[in-house]
Motif scaffolding. Structure first.
Motif, short mmCIF file in Angstrom:
data_model
loop_
_atom_site.label_atom_id
_atom_site.label_comp_id
_atom_site.label_asym_id
_atom_site.label_seq_id
_atom_site.Cartn_x
_atom_site.Cartn_y
_atom_site.Cartn_z
N ALA A 163 -29.60 41.23 17.23
CA ALA A 163 -30.72 40.84 17.36
C ALA A 163 -31.00 40.06 16.53
CB ALA A 163 -31.59 41.72 15.89
N ALA A 164 -30.69 38.78 15.59
CA ALA A 164 -30.26 38.05 15.12
C ALA A 164 -30.33 36.82 16.93
CB ALA A 164 -29.96 37.39 14.44
N ILE A 165 -29.21 37.58 17.45
CA ILE A 165 -28.82 35.81 18.51
C ILE A 165 -29.61 36.43 19.12
CG2 ILE A 165 -27.76 36.48 20.25
CD1 ILE A 165 -24.99 37.09 18.52
N VAL A 166 -30.65 37.79 19.96
CA VAL A 166 -32.02 37.83 20.84
C VAL A 166 -32.47 36.63 19.79
CG1 VAL A 166 -33.34 39.13 21.72
CG2 VAL A 166 -31.35 40.76 21.80
N ASP A 167 -33.51 36.88 18.68
CA ASP A 167 -34.54 35.50 18.75
C ASP A 167 -34.04 34.19 18.17
OD1 ASP A 167 -35.25 38.44 18.34
OD2 ASP A 167 -35.24 38.37 15.83
N GLY A 168 -32.56 34.48 18.88
CA GLY A 168 -32.46 33.20 19.65
C GLY A 168 -31.99 31.96 18.07
N ALA A 169 -31.26 32.98 17.36
CA ALA A 169 -30.27 32.56 15.80
C ALA A 169 -29.36 31.85 16.36
CB ALA A 169 -30.57 33.67 15.35
N LYS A 170 -28.95 30.44 15.04
CA LYS A 170 -27.69 29.83 15.86
C LYS A 170 -26.49 30.64 14.83
CE LYS A 170 -29.81 25.45 17.11
NZ LYS A 170 -31.26 24.61 15.97
N ARG A 229 -25.04 28.72 12.48
CA ARG A 229 -24.91 29.00 11.11
C ARG A 229 -26.42 29.45 10.84
NH1 ARG A 229 -29.17 25.00 9.93
NH2 ARG A 229 -28.88 24.14 11.59
N GLN A 230 -27.43 29.58 11.31
CA GLN A 230 -28.25 30.85 10.37
C GLN A 230 -27.79 32.19 10.53
OE1 GLN A 230 -30.90 29.92 13.55
NE2 GLN A 230 -32.36 29.22 11.58
N ILE A 231 -26.88 32.96 11.53
CA ILE A 231 -26.19 34.19 11.60
C ILE A 231 -25.40 34.22 9.99
CG2 ILE A 231 -24.78 35.52 12.03
CD1 ILE A 231 -25.34 34.52 15.63
N LEU A 232 -24.04 32.99 9.86
CA LEU A 232 -23.85 32.76 9.08
C LEU A 232 -24.78 32.66 7.57
CD1 LEU A 232 -20.86 32.48 7.15
CD2 LEU A 232 -20.83 29.84 8.30
N PHE A 233 -25.41 31.96 7.19
CA PHE A 233 -26.60 31.71 6.25
C PHE A 233 -27.42 32.96 5.82
CE2 PHE A 233 -24.20 27.83 6.76
CZ PHE A 233 -23.18 27.53 5.10
N ARG A 234 -27.75 33.65 6.72
CA ARG A 234 -28.79 34.34 6.52
C ARG A 234 -28.79 35.36 6.51
NH1 ARG A 234 -32.94 30.20 8.66
NH2 ARG A 234 -33.49 28.60 6.91
N VAL A 235 -27.82 36.47 7.56
CA VAL A 235 -27.43 37.93 8.39
C VAL A 235 -25.95 37.82 7.49
CG1 VAL A 235 -27.34 38.97 9.67
CG2 VAL A 235 -28.70 37.04 10.26
N VAL A 236 -24.82 37.08 7.82
CA VAL A 236 -23.84 37.42 7.15
C VAL A 236 -23.43 37.45 5.43
CG1 VAL A 236 -21.19 37.84 7.13
CG2 VAL A 236 -21.94 38.07 9.11
N GLU A 252 -23.73 24.05 20.87
CA GLU A 252 -23.73 24.14 18.88
C GLU A 252 -22.13 25.00 19.21
OE1 GLU A 252 -25.45 27.44 17.67
OE2 GLU A 252 -25.49 26.90 15.15
N LEU A 253 -22.45 26.27 20.16
CA LEU A 253 -21.55 27.37 19.83
C LEU A 253 -20.00 26.12 20.45
CD1 LEU A 253 -21.74 30.62 18.59
CD2 LEU A 253 -21.56 31.49 21.75
N VAL A 254 -20.08 25.44 20.89
CA VAL A 254 -18.58 25.02 21.01
C VAL A 254 -17.77 24.42 19.74
CG1 VAL A 254 -16.69 23.33 22.48
CG2 VAL A 254 -18.62 25.22 23.97
N GLY A 255 -18.82 23.45 19.64
CA GLY A 255 -18.34 22.93 18.28
C GLY A 255 -17.96 24.35 17.60
#
Lengths: 295, 282
Positions: free
Chosen positions: A191-198, A200-207, B10-13
């Motif tokens: 869901a986070a990826i579909v919403d365009g999360a980067k 960094r955001q997956i790491l700090f905001r989700v996991v 970004e992901l490549v980085g």
């Protein structure tokens, strides 16, 4: 009535052997240690009650305090070294940021299976004056007569031990974090990826938010484990030279089985229990504080 | 379109950074063990003079000499004995106690269970003195039994934790049906609980075996006869007593490590589960 009797007898049969062995090997000896800690005893004759003098002696002994300092450094390396490294490694594997994650995981966990004695003897060679570090430094510094002698420095002698601890145990934390990350529902990440999360955001905001309680749990493990550390250091340096690398458990061992101060040794071992309980309580109250603040 | 390329960049980085981090970490982890292994096939002089070089020819002299001098065969047999019996006894006692604590509903279970959990905090060193004194009085110091009992006692807390939390998750309907059919509690334990517990039993067995195999301090303090000492204690003494011959030392270390590496190859997943189990909330 017979079934009730049957139930009780079965319960006793199932649980009492464990309870008995546990009481014999742990409960009774801990109580015994606690009592002996207030006495002076060399193993023969009757122990002489001396009140708190063992504790007073311990807390004013510079060797004990140096050991305590080394123990705290080990705690610090565990909490601020092993846990973050373990977390990053687990995250990389969990998110599939590298191929062959399974292979990397297997390799990084490998040292855990090796006995502490083997690890100690291997790294001893590395840090000995005729060892690997000296050889590498000779090449790097282009000085064939350089000798690595960190153990002669009272403040730094513990550093090699810290390096080995980081090398040896980080894999455990990786495995713990990975197992807990794999319990996060994949739908949340998707869901986070579909919403365009980067990333960094997956790491700090989700996991990360889902891992806070595990971070604290591992901190408790790290503290309890650090204060117990004995085998590795004992086989590596024996606390030497001149007690530079001693830790409380080794201090306790030497006083008891080398100098035969059974009473004093018991007081030191009770101190280990008190210290770990104290630190764990501290960590838990910090956790509760943060929990209350953010919820 | 531009959004997607930005994201890929970004992901490549992230990927590049991850590969570098992983590669360095893995190299530093495995490197020393790899070096130990190939160096053990070099004579002492070669290890000193060409520290990094691969062996010119595989020299097995270190192995035959280390095996003889260190009496490693006997040590391995002792280690197998302690690990095998220590593990079997601990795991089955823990399963029984776990069943009692999880399913019988007696209030005393909570007390027992809390007692065992507190044991997780107790280090072997806190009990060495009393244990040593007790074993001397009971005349079981310096015997195999005197080693095995503390192995079991110290293994129990974590094993009981694993068993109890697993058995709590088993639906009670299974048990109740058997009770109605007239089965006794011990029959239920053996015929129903034990088979259902197979996954956790595997984790417990493997985890306990590794801990017992690598255990050091009990054998070290509670025994003095070479004939009943285990591999880690024997290797420690062997290395301490030897003139600094790195070739011999390395061969002994490799021999001491091989059994557990094989064990790891076969049981990797179970072993990792054991280490993670303490932190997982069911």
């Amino acid at each position: 009535m017979t079934t009730l009797g049957n139930k009780r007898a079965s319960y006793a049969l199932l649980t009492l052997p464990s309870v008995f062995i546990y009481a014999l090997v742990i409960v009774f000896p801990v109580v015994f240690s606690f009592v002996l800690g207030f006495t002076e005893w060399s193993g023969f004759g009757a122990p002489v009650f001396t009140g708190l003098s063992n504790y007073r002696k311990m807390l004013t002994d510079l060797v004990f305090l140096h050991g305590l300092r080394n123990n705290m450094l080990i705690v610090a390396v565990s909490v601020f070294g092993q846990i973050p490294f373990g977390f990053v490694l687990a995250y990389i594997i969990y998110r599939g940021l590298v191929k062959w994650g399974d292979f990397f995981q297997t390799m990084i966990f490998l040292p855990i299976t090796v006995s502490a004695i083997v690890v100690a003897k291997l790294w001893n060679q590395f840090f000995s004056p005729a060892g690997m570090v000296t050889a590498i430094a000779r090449i790097l510094q282009d000085d064939p007569r350089f000798v690595f002698a960190i153990f002669e420095d009272r403040a730094l002698a513990i550093v090699p031990v810290l390096v080995v601890i980081l090398w040896y145990y980080t894999g455990i934390y990786m495995v713990i974090f990975l197992a807990n990350m794999q319990k996060i529902s994949p739908a949340v990440i998707e869901a986070a990826i579909v919403d365009g999360a980067k990333e960094r955001q997956i790491l700090f905001r989700v996991v990360m938010p889902q891992m806070t309680n595990i971070l604290f749990t591992t901190a408790v493990f790290a503290i309890a484990g650090s204060l117990k550390s004995f085998d590795l250091i004992f086989a590596m340096t024996g606390g030497g030279p001149a007690n530079y690398t001693t830790v409380i458990a080794i201090y306790m061992y030497l006083n008891t089985f080398k100098y035969y101060n059974y009473g004093f040794g018991s007081a030191v071992s009770i101190m280990i229990v008190i210290l770990s309980l104290g630190l764990i309580t501290l960590i838990q109250s910090v956790y509760r504080y943060f929990e209350a603040k953010y919820e | 379109m531009s959004d997607i390329t930005l994201k890929n960049k970004e992901l490549v980085g992230w990927r590049i950074a991850s590969y570098i981090f992983m590669a360095i970490f893995t190299l530093l982890t495995v490197g020393p063990l790899f070096w130990l292994t190939y160096s053990s096939f070099k004579p002492h002089a070669d290890i000193m003079q060409q520290t990094f070089a691969f062996p010119r020819a595989f020299f097995f002299g270190n192995y035959t000499r280390a095996w003889e001098i260190g009496k490693l065969g006997g040590l391995i047999l002792n280690s197998i004995f302690y690990s095998f019996f220590g593990t079997i006894i601990t795991v089955y006692l823990a399963l029984g106690a776990g069943y009692g604590f999880a399913k019988f509903g007696y209030r005393v279970s909570n007390w027992f269970y809390a007692f065992f959990i507190m044991g997780l905090l107790i280090t072997a060193h806190s009990v060495l003195v009393p244990l040593f004194v007790m074993e001397t009085r009971l005349n079981i110091d310096d015997t195999r039994l005197g080693v095995l009992i503390p192995y079991v006692g110290f293994g129990l807390p974590f094993m009981i934790y694993l068993a109890t939390s697993y058995i709590k998750g088993i639906p009670s309907s299974l048990e109740e049906a058997a009770l109605i059919d007239g089965a006794g509690y011990l029959q239920i334990f053996w015929r129903i609980i034990r088979p259902v517990c197979q996954p956790v039993t595997a984790t417990m067995l493997i985890f306990a075996f590794l801990s017992n195999w690598n255990e050091f301090v009990f054998v070290f303090v509670l025994t003095s006869r070479q004939e009943i000492r285990s591999l880690p204690v024997g290797v420690n003494a062997f290395v301490g007593g030897l003139s600094r011959d790195f070739g011999l030392l390395f061969a002994a270390l490799v021999i001491a490590t091989i059994p557990m590496i094989l064990f790891y190859i076969f049981f990797r997943d179970q072993l990792m589960k054991g280490f993670a189990a303490g932190s997982l909330k069911e």
